[in-house]
Design a protein around this motif. Structure first.
Motif, PDB file in Angstrom:
ATOM      1  N   TYR A   1      52.328  30.500  30.654  1.00  0.00           N
ATOM      2  CA  TYR A   1      52.799  31.133  31.881  1.00  0.00           C
ATOM      3  C   TYR A   1      54.320  31.278  31.867  1.00  0.00           C
ATOM      4  O   TYR A   1      54.872  32.354  32.188  1.00  0.00           O
ATOM      5  N   ALA A   2      55.010  30.217  31.446  1.00  0.00           N
ATOM      6  CA  ALA A   2      56.475  30.263  31.408  1.00  0.00           C
ATOM      7  C   ALA A   2      56.959  31.278  30.380  1.00  0.00           C
ATOM      8  O   ALA A   2      57.892  32.053  30.637  1.00  0.00           O
ATOM      9  N   THR A   3      56.308  31.302  29.217  1.00  0.00           N
ATOM     10  CA  THR A   3      56.701  32.226  28.143  1.00  0.00           C
ATOM     11  C   THR A   3      56.517  33.678  28.585  1.00  0.00           C
ATOM     12  O   THR A   3      57.410  34.519  28.425  1.00  0.00           O
ATOM     13  N   GLN A   4      55.360  33.962  29.157  1.00  0.00           N
ATOM     14  CA  GLN A   4      55.068  35.326  29.602  1.00  0.00           C
ATOM     15  C   GLN A   4      56.012  35.760  30.717  1.00  0.00           C
ATOM     16  O   GLN A   4      56.523  36.898  30.715  1.00  0.00           O
ATOM     17  N   SER A   5      56.274  34.845  31.655  1.00  0.00           N
ATOM     18  CA  SER A   5      57.135  35.176  32.796  1.00  0.00           C
ATOM     19  C   SER A   5      58.562  35.420  32.346  1.00  0.00           C
ATOM     20  O   SER A   5      59.240  36.348  32.842  1.00  0.00           O
ATOM     21  N   LEU A   6      59.047  34.613  31.408  1.00  0.00           N
ATOM     22  CA  LEU A   6      60.400  34.824  30.892  1.00  0.00           C
ATOM     23  C   LEU A   6      60.503  36.180  30.202  1.00  0.00           C
ATOM     24  O   LEU A   6      61.520  36.876  30.316  1.00  0.00           O
ATOM     25  N   GLY A   7      59.456  36.532  29.486  1.00  0.00           N
ATOM     26  CA  GLY A   7      59.451  37.837  28.814  1.00  0.00           C
ATOM     27  C   GLY A   7      59.604  38.964  29.809  1.00  0.00           C
ATOM     28  O   GLY A   7      60.343  39.933  29.556  1.00  0.00           O
ATOM     29  N   ILE A   8      58.927  38.861  30.948  1.00  0.00           N
ATOM     30  CA  ILE A   8      59.013  39.898  31.983  1.00  0.00           C
ATOM     31  C   ILE A   8      60.411  39.919  32.585  1.00  0.00           C
ATOM     32  O   ILE A   8      61.007  40.986  32.805  1.00  0.00           O
ATOM     33  N   LEU A   9      60.965  38.725  32.864  1.00  0.00           N
ATOM     34  CA  LEU A   9      62.289  38.627  33.504  1.00  0.00           C
ATOM     35  C   LEU A   9      63.388  39.130  32.580  1.00  0.00           C
ATOM     36  O   LEU A   9      64.431  39.642  33.037  1.00  0.00           O
ATOM     37  N   ASN A  10      63.206  38.994  31.273  1.00  0.00           N
ATOM     38  CA  ASN A  10      64.246  39.380  30.314  1.00  0.00           C
ATOM     39  C   ASN A  10      64.233  40.862  29.975  1.00  0.00           C
ATOM     40  O   ASN A  10      65.103  41.344  29.252  1.00  0.00           O
ATOM     41  N   LYS A  11      63.265  41.614  30.468  1.00  0.00           N
ATOM     42  CA  LYS A  11      63.201  43.044  30.178  1.00  0.00           C
ATOM     43  C   LYS A  11      64.291  43.801  30.920  1.00  0.00           C
ATOM     44  O   LYS A  11      64.635  43.467  32.037  1.00  0.00           O
TER      45      LYS A  11
ATOM     46  N   ASP B   1      66.360  35.246  43.116  1.00  0.00           N
ATOM     47  CA  ASP B   1      67.424  34.721  42.260  1.00  0.00           C
ATOM     48  C   ASP B   1      66.889  34.624  40.826  1.00  0.00           C
ATOM     49  O   ASP B   1      66.423  33.574  40.373  1.00  0.00           O
ATOM     50  N   LYS B   2      66.960  35.728  40.089  1.00  0.00           N
ATOM     51  CA  LYS B   2      66.370  35.773  38.758  1.00  0.00           C
ATOM     52  C   LYS B   2      67.008  34.803  37.761  1.00  0.00           C
ATOM     53  O   LYS B   2      66.303  34.206  36.943  1.00  0.00           O
ATOM     54  N   PRO B   3      68.332  34.623  37.783  1.00  0.00           N
ATOM     55  CA  PRO B   3      68.919  33.631  36.866  1.00  0.00           C
ATOM     56  C   PRO B   3      68.330  32.228  37.084  1.00  0.00           C
ATOM     57  O   PRO B   3      68.066  31.503  36.121  1.00  0.00           O
ATOM     58  N   LYS B   4      68.143  31.850  38.329  1.00  0.00           N
ATOM     59  CA  LYS B   4      67.550  30.544  38.629  1.00  0.00           C
ATOM     60  C   LYS B   4      66.110  30.494  38.140  1.00  0.00           C
ATOM     61  O   LYS B   4      65.641  29.466  37.631  1.00  0.00           O
ATOM     62  N   ALA B   5      65.405  31.602  38.299  1.00  0.00           N
ATOM     63  CA  ALA B   5      64.011  31.647  37.850  1.00  0.00           C
ATOM     64  C   ALA B   5      63.956  31.395  36.345  1.00  0.00           C
ATOM     65  O   ALA B   5      63.133  30.604  35.860  1.00  0.00           O
ATOM     66  N   LYS B   6      64.846  32.049  35.599  1.00  0.00           N
ATOM     67  CA  LYS B   6      64.887  31.852  34.147  1.00  0.00           C
ATOM     68  C   LYS B   6      65.207  30.402  33.800  1.00  0.00           C
ATOM     69  O   LYS B   6      64.599  29.812  32.894  1.00  0.00           O
ATOM     70  N   GLU B   7      66.148  29.826  34.531  1.00  0.00           N
ATOM     71  CA  GLU B   7      66.555  28.429  34.299  1.00  0.00           C
ATOM     72  C   GLU B   7      65.356  27.477  34.425  1.00  0.00           C
ATOM     73  O   GLU B   7      65.166  26.583  33.589  1.00  0.00           O
ATOM     74  N   TYR B   8      64.528  27.713  35.445  1.00  0.00           N
ATOM     75  CA  TYR B   8      63.414  26.780  35.680  1.00  0.00           C
ATOM     76  C   TYR B   8      62.253  27.025  34.721  1.00  0.00           C
ATOM     77  O   TYR B   8      61.553  26.078  34.332  1.00  0.00           O
ATOM     78  N   PHE B   9      62.058  28.288  34.281  1.00  0.00           N
ATOM     79  CA  PHE B   9      61.054  28.503  33.248  1.00  0.00           C
ATOM     80  C   PHE B   9      61.479  27.833  31.941  1.00  0.00           C
ATOM     81  O   PHE B   9      60.644  27.312  31.192  1.00  0.00           O
ATOM     82  N   GLN B  10      62.780  27.805  31.672  1.00  0.00           N
ATOM     83  CA  GLN B  10      63.299  27.117  30.485  1.00  0.00           C
ATOM     84  C   GLN B  10      63.048  25.608  30.582  1.00  0.00           C
ATOM     85  O   GLN B  10      62.743  24.953  29.579  1.00  0.00           O
ATOM     86  N   LYS B  11      63.152  25.060  31.816  1.00  0.00           N
ATOM     87  CA  LYS B  11      62.864  23.639  32.011  1.00  0.00           C
ATOM     88  C   LYS B  11      61.407  23.343  31.668  1.00  0.00           C
ATOM     89  O   LYS B  11      61.076  22.307  31.090  1.00  0.00           O
ATOM     90  N   THR B  12      60.523  24.260  32.057  1.00  0.00           N
ATOM     91  CA  THR B  12      59.108  24.091  31.718  1.00  0.00           C
ATOM     92  C   THR B  12      58.935  24.057  30.208  1.00  0.00           C
ATOM     93  O   THR B  12      58.255  23.174  29.658  1.00  0.00           O
ATOM     94  N   LEU B  13      59.564  25.018  29.510  1.00  0.00           N
ATOM     95  CA  LEU B  13      59.400  25.109  28.054  1.00  0.00           C
ATOM     96  C   LEU B  13      60.017  23.919  27.343  1.00  0.00           C
ATOM     97  O   LEU B  13      59.581  23.556  26.239  1.00  0.00           O
ATOM     98  N   ALA B  14      61.009  23.287  27.966  1.00  0.00           N
ATOM     99  CA  ALA B  14      61.583  22.074  27.368  1.00  0.00           C
ATOM    100  C   ALA B  14      60.553  20.947  27.354  1.00  0.00           C
ATOM    101  O   ALA B  14      60.559  20.098  26.451  1.00  0.00           O
ATOM    102  N   LEU B  15      59.680  20.926  28.344  1.00  0.00           N
ATOM    103  CA  LEU B  15      58.618  19.909  28.405  1.00  0.00           C
ATOM    104  C   LEU B  15      57.379  20.341  27.644  1.00  0.00           C
ATOM    105  O   LEU B  15      56.664  19.517  27.071  1.00  0.00           O
ATOM    106  N   ASP B  16      57.110  21.651  27.679  1.00  0.00           N
ATOM    107  CA  ASP B  16      55.877  22.179  27.075  1.00  0.00           C
ATOM    108  C   ASP B  16      56.196  23.527  26.412  1.00  0.00           C
ATOM    109  O   ASP B  16      56.023  24.593  27.026  1.00  0.00           O
ATOM    110  N   PRO B  17      56.673  23.494  25.159  1.00  0.00           N
ATOM    111  CA  PRO B  17      57.102  24.730  24.480  1.00  0.00           C
ATOM    112  C   PRO B  17      56.015  25.792  24.369  1.00  0.00           C
ATOM    113  O   PRO B  17      56.325  26.977  24.251  1.00  0.00           O
ATOM    114  N   ALA B  18      54.752  25.362  24.457  1.00  0.00           N
ATOM    115  CA  ALA B  18      53.657  26.335  24.302  1.00  0.00           C
ATOM    116  C   ALA B  18      53.133  26.828  25.638  1.00  0.00           C
ATOM    117  O   ALA B  18      52.087  27.501  25.684  1.00  0.00           O
ATOM    118  N   ASN B  19      53.832  26.549  26.715  1.00  0.00           N
ATOM    119  CA  ASN B  19      53.336  26.926  28.040  1.00  0.00           C
ATOM    120  C   ASN B  19      53.310  28.452  28.164  1.00  0.00           C
ATOM    121  O   ASN B  19      54.353  29.111  28.181  1.00  0.00           O
TER     122      ASN B  19
END
Length: 556
Positions: free
Chosen positions: A546-556, A526-544
């Protein structure tokens, strides 16, 4: 000649009166738990007059009180040849039959003894009833039935009433026991044990203040009566267990009263052994080791001393002495082995199996120890309550596989005091053992960890970190849906606790773990859900990263 005959009769009467007085003295010594004194008195009677069958019987009873069955049996058998009251000894032999599980033989011997009694006698019934009560597996119903026959002969006899009190107490009929003890003391106010037993009933009802007051009444009546100090010691022990924050104080009181018990009995080996048993209860193993060595000086061959040396040596860190002592005791053949013997032998081998570096483990010794611990639990399930601390010790040494092996045994008993914690540490031990570098993942063990965490959740659903542990375990099991579910349950619990909980740095770090790992799981289906939860991580830790890199891969 007639004068000579008269003098002979008078002398015989004098001897008979003296022996009766000596027998009464021995009975008082037995009641006061001065067993060595009683043995000396009874042996003197037997030496002076071997025809006194009751003396043999009472001496055999003392040996049974002291758990010396072989000596008891020989004494009873010798007593069968006595001229007077030889039949009492069949009652003693009957109790030995009961201890050996031969009830039919015991009843035959009891019947033979009763058939020999005189028409108005009732002592045989009391002695048979006490044999049923004192057997290794007491039969209080049979004792009460037997005492009913004594009651027909003399229902107001103080010893009959006292025996009724003991039988009712053993049968858990507290009201009837109270009446019997009270009536026994009223019938004979020198019967101090009946007065003491009224306090014992209060102890059993956890009315500790009232029990101590009752015992003080006994002390006021007879300050040298040893058994009352033993009861005071045991009362303070149970009081300490049941009153939070008072254990150390009350255990100290208990040990002081036990010393008074020894002072007012006879410091015999039997009394010292009772004291040693009590030191085990109060976990005073330094004192136990001292006591065990004193007993060894008194009797170098008594096998029970090996038990005390084994227990104290284990607790004081001398595992070699513990192992050799307990192996000798268990291997003695005729010794009555209890679960704690195997338990301490097992734990001693487990502790000894750990190398000086705290990392290497002698697998042969460890497995031997586990086998003995399992045997201990088979004999008495309640010992599982004491396994947990050793399992946690191994866990803290990062010996996760060994910790799990021990904690798995601990968690077989849901009634154990440490059941919740033992399950928690069991699950974590298995989890961490499966995260070691280069380890081959053990899915069977990980499923056990999942069950262990489930047991904690069932028992304590608000224990928030257990949901994290269960989620991590299911991540190793590659069960993404279960992993996501347990992480979400952790999130729900901490969110419900409010902003103060969410603001804690430790909770924030765990939430980031939840969101990132859940997102990685969702990415598989469920890629949309995956993106949603990586965004939750970045809301707590904008410099994270792993979340930034993973979102980049999912958004390709």
């Amino acid at each position: 000649m007639n004068k000579f005959k008269f003098l002979s009769v008078a002398l015989l009467a004098s001897v008979t009166v003296t022996q009766a007085q000596d027998l009464n003295q021995a009975k008082k010594e037995i009641d006061a738990e001065k067993y060595q004194n009683a043995k000396n008195t009874l042996k003197s009677i037997i030496k002076a007059n071997p025809s006194e069958g009751e003396a043999f019987f009472l001496l055999g009873n003392v040996y049974l009180y002291q758990n010396v069955a072989d000596s008891a049996k020989m004494t009873y058998q010798s007593g069968l040849s006595a001229k007077d009251y030889a039949h009492y000894n069949n009652i003693g032999l009957g109790q030995i039959d009961l201890n050996e599980g031969n009830v039919v033989a015991a009843k035959t011997k009891f019947a033979a003894a009763i058939n020999e009694k005189r028409r108005k006698d009732f002592a045989e019934y009391i002695y048979v009833a006490r044999a049923y009560m004192n057997a290794d597996k007491p039969d209080y119903k049979a004792a009460l039935t037997t005492l009913d026959f004594a009651k027909e002969k003399n229902g107001q006899e103080p010893q009959v009433l006292l025996a009724y009190g003991d039988a009712y107490y053993g049968d858990k009929n507290q009201n009837a026991a109270y009446s019997a003890y009270r009536n026994a003391f009223q019938a004979d106010n020198s019967l101090i044990r009946a007065k003491m037993q009224l306090g014992v009933l209060l102890k059993g009802a956890k009315a500790y203040t009232e029990a101590v007051a009752a015992y003080q009444g006994v002390v006021d009546t007879n300050p040298t009566y040893g058994p009352v100090y033993r009861e005071l010691a045991e009362t303070y022990y149970y009081w300490g267990l049941n009153v939070p924050g008072r254990q150390e104080q009350y255990f100290k009181e208990a040990l002081g009263y036990y010393e008074k018990y020894l002072q007012n009995t006879d410091y015999s080996l039997a009394s010292r052994m009772r004291h040693a048993d009590f030191l085990i209860l109060t976990k005073d193993y330094k004192a136990l080791e001292v006591e065990a060595n004193k007993m060894k000086e008194l009797d170098k061959v008594n096998p029970r001393i090996l038990r005390y040396l084994g227990y104290s040596a284990y607790q004081n860190g001398n595992f070699d002495v513990a192992i050799s002592s307990l192996q000798d005791f268990i291997g003695g053949g005729t010794n009555k082995v209890i679960s704690l013997d195997h338990f301490y032998l097992g734990l001693s081998n487990i502790k000894k199996s750990i190398g000086a570096d705290g990392v290497t483990v002698n697998a042969t010794l460890f497995d031997k120890g586990i086998a003995d611990v399992k045997k201990a639990v088979e004999m008495e399930e309640s010992v599982t309550s004491d396994i947990g601390p050793v399992g946690v010790f191994l866990y803290e040494q990062k010996l996760y596989k060994q910790a799990a092996a021990l904690l798995e045994i601990a968690t077989t008993n849901p009634k154990s005091n440490g059941y919740l914690y033992d399950n928690y540490y069991l699950g974590n031990a298995i989890y961490f053992d499966n995260t070691k570098p280069g380890i081959v993942k053990d899915t069977v063990a990980l499923k056990k960890a999942d069950i262990a965490f489930g047991n904690v959740i069932t028992a304590s659903p608000d224990t928030q970190d257990v949901y994290l542990s269960r989620a991590r375990t299911n991540s190793l099991l590659e069960d993404d849906k279960a992993m996501i579910m347990y992480y979400q349950q952790y999130i729900d619990i901490v969110t419900k606790k409010g902003e103060a909980e969410l603001a804690k740095p430790s909770v924030k770090a765990k939430l980031i773990e939840c969101y990132n790992t859940m997102a990685a799981g969702y990415a598989n289906f469920d890629k949309p859900k995956a993106k949603e939860y990586f965004q939750k991580t970045l809301a707590l830790d904008p410099a994270n990263g792993y979340a930034t890199q993973s979102l980049g891969i999912l958004n390709k």
